[in-house]
Design a protein around this motif. Structure first.
Motif, PDB file in Angstrom:
ATOM      1  N   TYR A  29      23.813 -98.178   8.815  1.00  0.00           N
ATOM      2  CA  TYR A  29      25.268 -98.179   8.672  1.00  0.00           C
ATOM      3  C   TYR A  29      25.786 -96.764   8.411  1.00  0.00           C
ATOM      4  N   ASP A  32      25.093-102.357  11.193  1.00  0.00           N
ATOM      5  CA  ASP A  32      26.147-103.181  10.580  1.00  0.00           C
ATOM      6  C   ASP A  32      27.536-102.748  11.063  1.00  0.00           C
ATOM      7  N   ASN A  53      31.446-105.677  10.434  1.00  0.00           N
ATOM      8  CA  ASN A  53      30.753-105.194   9.255  1.00  0.00           C
ATOM      9  C   ASN A  53      30.551-106.347   8.270  1.00  0.00           C
TER      10      ASN A  53
END
Length: 307
Positions: free
Chosen positions: A10, A38, A72
């Motif tokens: 991420y 993510d 997300n």
């Protein structure tokens, strides 16, 4: 033996390529790589995708997968999605901004691949944004001190996890597939999902520690512990509540972990060695503990006597 490396990615476009290259350079042959992004707002996914599409890169692995969450969803969901796809006998976590030593998988597999239930971690070396070793930061010293203190006092390493997450990061975890089956996936916590996971693990098996620096933990301005520290207190309570359920309110599988069922009267003396645990048990367990009956023994548990 097949080793699965699961990477939760991420917003680490500056570090993801170096991270994955360290998996590529592992001296252990049979490695499966699973990367789940993510829904990063930067170029993390694109950089990983470019690397995975290289024939020389993908060919090195038994299998190599790259997926992206549709939106997300958080670290715990990303880790769990990657873990659900892993087929290896031994599972290695890795944060997308961190680095493996080239022999990390080989060292763990050579020592512990025959253990059906296994949970371990190594010493940590902090690195800066450029990948240079940081010699002035206190946190690796404090972790080593906690581990050394356990050795000096003769305490099981599982007890040290009651004070803090001594592995430093989710990415430092190594475990067997069977242990994951026993304890389940990571819980929905923003900050302490790794600590809660570790506390569940140590109620099943005593953790193992590799003394040499085999995990490089990157310290930079966007570390999650910096941005999420405001939720730590509530989530710490959730962690200790989880431990109470798994080690105190019922018989734990790991007979060395701190529990009144394991140690009887001595349990109440041991608590004094762990002030944090003492405090949380007093709040979480004491209110209902006198009326609790253990299922395994069918006996009344002894009320906690706080002086």
């Amino acid at each position: 033996m097949l080793a699965s490396v699961v990477v939760a990615s991420y917003k680490h476009e500056a570090y993801i390529e170096e991270c994955l290259e360290t998996v590529y350079r592992q001296t252990f042959p049979d490695v499966e790589l699973i990367i789940v992004d993510d829904h990063s707002p930067d170029r993390s996914f694109e950089i990983a995708q470019r690397l995975v599409k290289k024939k020389s890169f993908a060919k090195r692995f038994v299998s190599c997968s790259l997926l992206r969450n549709p939106l997300n969803l958080g670290a715990h969901y990303t880790w769990n999605r990657a873990l659900s796809l892993a087929k290896g006998d031994m599972l290695f976590f890795l944060n997308s901004d961190d680095v493996f030593s080239k022999d990390r998988i080989r060292i763990f597999s050579s020592q512990y691949d025959n253990e059906k239930l296994f949970f371990g971690f190594s010493a940590v070396e902090p690195i800066d944004e450029r990948g240079k070793r940081i010699t002035t930061h206190q946190f690796p010293t404090s972790l080593r001190y906690a581990i050394d203190r356990a050795r000096i006092t003769g305490s099981p390493l599982s007890w040290t996890f009651l004070d803090s997450q001594i592995a430093a990061s989710t990415g430092n975890f190594v475990l067997s597939r069977e242990l994951l089956r026993r304890i389940g996936l990571l819980s929905d916590l923003k900050y302490c999902h790794d600590w809660e996971f570790a506390l569940r693990a140590v109620t099943v098996v005593e953790p193992r520690y590799v003394e040499s620096d085999r995990y490089m933990y990157r310290l930079h301005s966007t570390n999650s512990y910096r941005s999420l520290s405001n939720v730590a207190e509530n989530e710490t309570r959730a962690c200790m509540s989880s431990y109470c359920v798994n080690a105190i309110a019922r018989r734990p599988i790991n007979r060395a972990c701190l529990s009144p069922i394991n140690f009887g009267e001595a349990f109440y003396k041991f608590l004094k060695l762990h002030p944090n645990f003492n405090y949380w048990v007093k709040q979480l367990y004491a209110p209902y503990q006198p009326d609790h009956r253990t299922v395994d023994w069918n006996e009344w548990t002894m009320p906690l006597a706080w002086r």
